[in-house]
Scaffold this active site. Structure first.
Site, short mmCIF file in Angstrom:
data_model
loop_
_atom_site.label_atom_id
_atom_site.label_comp_id
_atom_site.label_asym_id
_atom_site.label_seq_id
_atom_site.Cartn_x
_atom_site.Cartn_y
_atom_site.Cartn_z
N HIS A 102 0.82 -1.22 0.00
CA HIS A 102 0.00 0.00 0.00
C HIS A 102 0.85 1.27 0.00
CE1 HIS A 102 0.12 0.02 4.57
NE2 HIS A 102 0.07 1.31 4.37
N ASP A 238 1.20 -7.65 2.35
CA ASP A 238 1.30 -6.22 2.08
C ASP A 238 2.76 -5.78 1.94
OD1 ASP A 238 0.89 -3.52 1.83
OD2 ASP A 238 -0.50 -3.36 3.51
N SER A 667 3.94 2.24 8.56
CA SER A 667 3.74 1.23 7.54
C SER A 667 5.02 1.05 6.76
CB SER A 667 2.63 1.67 6.59
OG SER A 667 1.43 1.20 7.07
#
Ligand code: ARG
Ligand code: ASP
Length: 732
Positions: A102, A238, A667
Site C-alpha cells: 500500500h 502487504d 507502515s
C-alpha cells in the site's frame, strides 16, 4: 497572550516544592505513573539512557548501540523514510528496499494500464534493467540527530508574545540549519519534540532515483482489501520491493539510465526462525503523528464532534465508488487508489471514536484534569488557567472545525471542484503578470491534466456531487456555509440534482480537450473563462467562505491551543517526575517495542497471534474481489511447497500481531526480533486499538505485520523471483 509558564528559576523552585508533595501526589496520581507495556515511541538516540534496560529485561539480546550509533554502523543505517508517508528498509548490499504494497500503491498503479495491469497481476523485474523508475519518489535516510534545544531557544523567554517567540525560534533555527547544511552537505531540518519543549537537528540524505522491482498481485498484496483493513485476523501480503539508485560516485542523483544500485553501509539481516508468543520485538520507523497529551476537550472534539460527520461523508462517497468499480474493470483501476485513500481513514475514524468510548477516554482525561487542577493549585504556578482556557477554546472551535471539515470533505470531495481549484493561480493572472510566470503556471497545470483525466470518471463524480451537496446543506446552517449552497435555493428551488446537472454541463473542467484548449495560448480571455466557469465559481465560493469566516478563527484558536499545549506538556512532566515520557510522533525516526501477543477484542473472544495460508483459503470467495485467491497460491498450498519458509508444524505463517505502539507512517517498518533480525513488515494496527493516536490501550494496542517468511515465499516460490531472495542476508 497567555502566560502560564515561568522562567526556569521559578520552575526549579516549584519543582522542589513539588517534590515535598510527592507522597501525597503519588497516592492521588497512582494510575498515571505506571508505564504501560508496549506504550511509547522512543527516540533512537536516547534508547540507551531510557529503554535499554527494559528492552533487555523483555528479552532483547542486542544493545541500544546496535540499534543507533553515530560512530559505528548500526541498524538505523538501513531504515528510510519511503516517499513522504511510509517507512522502508534496505535488505541487500545492492540497495534493495522493502516497504508495503500500500506504500508503493501509487507507483504500481501509475505503471498499470488495462493491458499491463500490475495492480491485478503483480510485477516482477527479472533483471535490473527491467526495474521501473518513479519520477518524484524519494527515499530519505537519517544520518544523525543532535539536541539543539538550547540554541533554538536562545533569546526566547516566557514573557514574549506568541508571535515573537515563533519568530525568534524560526530565526535561530534557520541560522543553525544554514550552518549545518554548509558544513555537512546533507539536508538538515529541526523538529520540535514534546510540543515545542525540545528541539533536535536532523541530518538527512535524500535519494531520488528509486525504482520499482516487484509487487505481488493485489489479491495477495491487498488481500482482504478495505473489508479487512484495520482488522485482525489478517492475511495480507502487504509488501512491495524497490531499489535505490545513485550516480557512479555513489552519490544521490536524479534518475539517469547510467545510475547504479546503491551500496549501503548496512542492510537488515532476515530471520527465517519465526516467532513464538511473548517473543520480544521492536519496530523501527517513521511514525507520523500522535497526540497523547491532549486535554479531554480536544479528544471530545475529535471523537465525538468531527469524526461522525466525516465518517458519514466518506461512507457516502465510498458507496458510490464501489457501485461503479464492481461493474467496470477500467473504473476499478481508475478509482483504486482514491477508494483506498478515502476508505482508510474512514475506517480508522470509526475505530478511534469507538475505542475512546470503550476506554472511557474522555472521562479518564477529565479525571486527570481534576488532579492536575489540584496539583496546579498546590504548586501555585500559573498552571491553573490552562484547563479552563482549553475548555473555552475547544468549545469555541467546534463550529469552525466542522465548517472546515465540510469544505474539505464535502465541497472538495467533488473532484470537478477540487480540480477546478488547481486553476486558482491562473485565475489571478493579470496585466502585471510576467510572461515567464504565466508560462510556468501553464506548464504546471498542463502537467496535471493528463493524470487527472486518466483516473477521472464523470458519472461517479456527478453522483458524488449530488450526494455530498445534499448532506452539506442538511447539516450546515445557511448562514454558515459557502454562498454557492444557498444559490441552490435561490436559483434551483433547492433542487440539488438540477444544480449539479448545470455544473457538469457548463463547466469545462470535466473535459480534457477543453482544458487543454484553455491552456493553449493562455491570455486574458482564458482568465475570464476560468472565472466564469461554474465549477471554479463553486470552488471560489468555498475558498472565500473558508478564508473569511473559518480560517482566521481556526488559526487563532489553534495557535492559542498549541501555545497552551506546550505549557501543558511541560506541566504534565513536572507533575509526574517519576513517569518516563515519550514525545508524540512527528515523522522522526523512532523505536517502539513490545511482545508478540494475541488479544481479547471482545467478551469471550480471543485472537491468536498469527495467521496461516489456511486462513486465506477459508476466506476465499471467487465472487468478491477482495477475496479472490490466485490459482498458483492454491497449488503451492495443496502441495505444501513452502521450501524453507514453512514453520515446524508444516504451516505457512502469513501475518502476526505484537504489542508495539505504532501509527500511520510506521507502515513498511521492519519488525525485528531480539537479535535485531527482520521478522516482518509492519503494515497496520488492530481496529480495537486505533485510538492509540490519542490514547494507548495495552490490552488492545496491536500492530499487524506480514511475516517475512511469507514475503520471501511469495517472491521465491510464487513469483519465481528467487534472485531477489539470493541478494538478501537470510538466516535460517
Ligand atoms: N490501514 C493501513 C494504514 O493505515 C493500511 C492502508 C492501506 N490498505 C487499504 N486497504 N486501504 O495505512
Ligand atoms: N497503515 C498505517 C500506515 O500506512 C500504519 C498504522 O496506522 O498503523 O502507516
Amino acid at each position: 497572550m497567555m502566560n502560564f509558564g515561568g522562567n526556569s528559576l521559578f520552575l526549579q523552585q516549584k519543582f522542589i516544592q513539588m517534590k515535598k508533595l510527592l507522597f501525597f501526589l503519588a497516592v492521588i496520581l497512582l494510575p498515571y505513573y505506571g508505564l504501560f507495556a508496549g506504550e511509547g515511541m522512543w527516540i533512537p538516540m536516547l534508547l540507551k539512557q531510557l529503554n535499554e534496560k527494559e528492552m533487555k529485561a523483555m528479552g532483547m539480546r542486542i544493545s541500544a548501540d546496535d540499534i543507533y550509533s553515530i560512530n559505528n554502523t548500526s541498524l538505523k543505517d538501513a531504515i528510510v523514510l519511503f516517499g513522504r508517508g511510509c517507512t522502508g528498509e534496505i535488505v541487500s548490499d545492492q540497495g534493495l528496499l522493502l516497504t508495503n504494497h500500500h506504500c508503493g500503491y501509487r507507483q504500481i498503479q501509475q505503471h498499470s494500464s488495462v493491458e499491463n495491469d500490475y495492480l491485478t497481476n503483480g510485477f516482477w523485474a527479472m533483471s535490473k534493467d527491467e526495474e521501473l523508475p518513479n519520477p518524484g519518489l524519494t527515499v530519505t535516510m537519517m544520518k544523525k540527530m543532535e539536541d539543539v534545544t538550547h540554541q533554538v531557544l536562545e533569546g526566547v523567554n516566557e514573557e514574549m508574545t506568541m508571535e515573537n517567540r515563533k519568530q525568534k525560534i524560526k530565526e535561530n533555527s534557520d541560522a543553525l540549519i544554514k550552518k549545518a547544511e554548509e558544513e555537512s552537505g546533507y539536508e538538515v531540518t529541526i523538529k520540535d519534540f514534546f510540543i515545542d519543549n525540545q528541539y533536535y537537528m536532523i541530518y538527512n540524505e535524500i535519494f531520488k532515483d528509486i525504482r520499482l522491482v516487484g509487487a505481488p498481485p493485489s489479491n495477495i498484496g491487498k488481500f482482504g482489501g478495505d473489508t479487512d483493513n484495520w482488522m485482525w485476523p489478517r492475511h495480507t501480503g502487504d509488501f512491495s520491493v524497490f531499489r535505490i539508485y545513485v550516480d557512479k560516485d555513489g552519490k544521490s542523483a536524479e534518475y539517469s539510465p547510467d545510475n547504479v544500485p546503491y551500496q549501503p553501509k548496512s542492510h537488515l539481516p532476515i530471520s527465517l526462525k519465526g516467532i513464538e508468543e511473548k517473543d520480544f520485538t521492536f519496530v523501527f520507523g517513521y511514525p507520523a503523528r500522535t497526540s497523547e497529551y491532549l486535554p479531554s476537550f480536544a479528544v471530545n472534539l475529535i471523537t465525538e464532534v468531527t469524526n461522525p460527520p466525516k465518517i458519514k461523508l466518506r461512507e457516502t462517497r465510498l458507496d458510490i465508488f464501489s457501485k461503479y468499480a464492481n461493474s467496470d474493470p477500467k473504473v476499478r483501476i481508475q478509482y483504486a487508489a482514491k477508494h483506498a485513500g478515502v476508505a482508510n481513514y474512514w475506517k480508522k475514524m470509526i475505530g478511534e471514536s469507538k475505542g475512546i468510548r470503550r476506554m472511557n477516554g474522555i472521562e479518564r482525561k477529565q479525571a486527570f484534569e481534576e488532579k492536575f487542577m489540584v496539583w496546579a493549585d498546590i504548586v501555585k504556578g500559573n498552571f491553573g488557567g490552562i484547563i479552563p482556557t482549553f475548555e473555552k477554546n475547544y468549545g469555541e472551535m467546534e463550529p469552525y472545525s466542522l465548517a472546515s471539515d465540510y469544505v474539505r470533505e464535502a465541497g472538495l470531495g467533488i473532484e470537478l471542484i477540487s480540480f477546478a481549484a488547481r486553476f486558482n493561480n491562473l485565475s489571478e493572472v493579470n496585466k502585471e503578470t510576467s510572461d515567464e510566470k504565466i508560462q510556468s503556471l501553464v506548464k504546471a497545470a498542463e502537467g496535471q491534466v493528463k493524470s487527472f483525466f486518466k483516473d477521472y470518471y464523470q458519472p461517479i463524480d456527478q453522483e458524488v456531487a449530488v450526494a455530498l451537496l445534499k448532506l452539506y446543506r442538511e447539516n450546515q446552517p445557511a448562514d454558515f456555509r459557502p454562498e454557492v449552497l444557498n444559490l441552490i435555493d435561490e436559483k434551483y428551488k433547492g433542487d440539488v440534482e438540477a444544480f449539479v446537472e448545470m455544473l457538469f454541463a457548463k463547466s469545462i473542467f470535466n473535459n480534457e480537450a477543453a482544458v487543454n484548449d484553455l491552456l493553449r495560448n493562455f491570455d486574458h480571455r482564458s482568465v475570464k473563462k476560468i472565472l466564469k466557469d461554474p465549477a471554479f465559481q463553486a470552488y471560489e465560493s468555498m475558498r472565500d467562505f473558508y478564508e473569511q469566516k473559518v480560517g482566521p478563527h481556526l488559526q487563532r484558536l489553534t495557535a492559542q491551543n498549541d501555545s497552551l499545549q506546550r505549557i501543558y506538556m511541560k506541566a504534565q512532566m513536572l507533575m509526574q517526575p517519576e513517569k518516563r515520557f515519550y514525545p508524540d510522533a512527528n515523522f522522526s525516526l523512532r523505536v517502539t517495542y513490545g511482545l508478540v501477543e494475541g488479544y481479547h477484542p471482545a467478551d469471550a473472544v480471543y485472537y491468536d497471534y498469527f495467521t496461516t495460508l489456511e486462513g486465506i483459503l477459508e476466506k476465499e470467495d471467487p465472487n468478491i474481489y477482495d477475496y479472490v485467491v490466485e490459482e498458483k497460491l492454491k497449488t503451492l498450498h495443496s502441495t505444501k511447497d513452502y521450501g524453507p519458509y514453512g514453520d515446524k508444524d508444516g504451516h505457512l505463517q502469513v501475518a502476526f500481531v505484537a504489542s508495539n505502539h505504532t501509527t500511520g507512517g510506521n507502515s513498511g517498518s521492519p519488525v525485528l526480533n531480539a537479535d535485531g533480525q527482520m521478522i516482518g513488515i509492519n503494515f497496520d494496527r488492530c481496529w480495537e486499538g486505533t485510538m492509540s493516536d490519542l490514547m494507548y490501550d495495552p490490552d488492545m494496542g496491536r500492530n499487524i505485520a506480514v511475516d517475512i517468511r511469507y514475503v520471501l515465499f511469495i517472491m521465491d516460490k510464487f513469483a519465481g523471483a528467487g534472485h531477489l531472495v539470493d541478494e538478501m542476508t537470510v538466516i535460517e
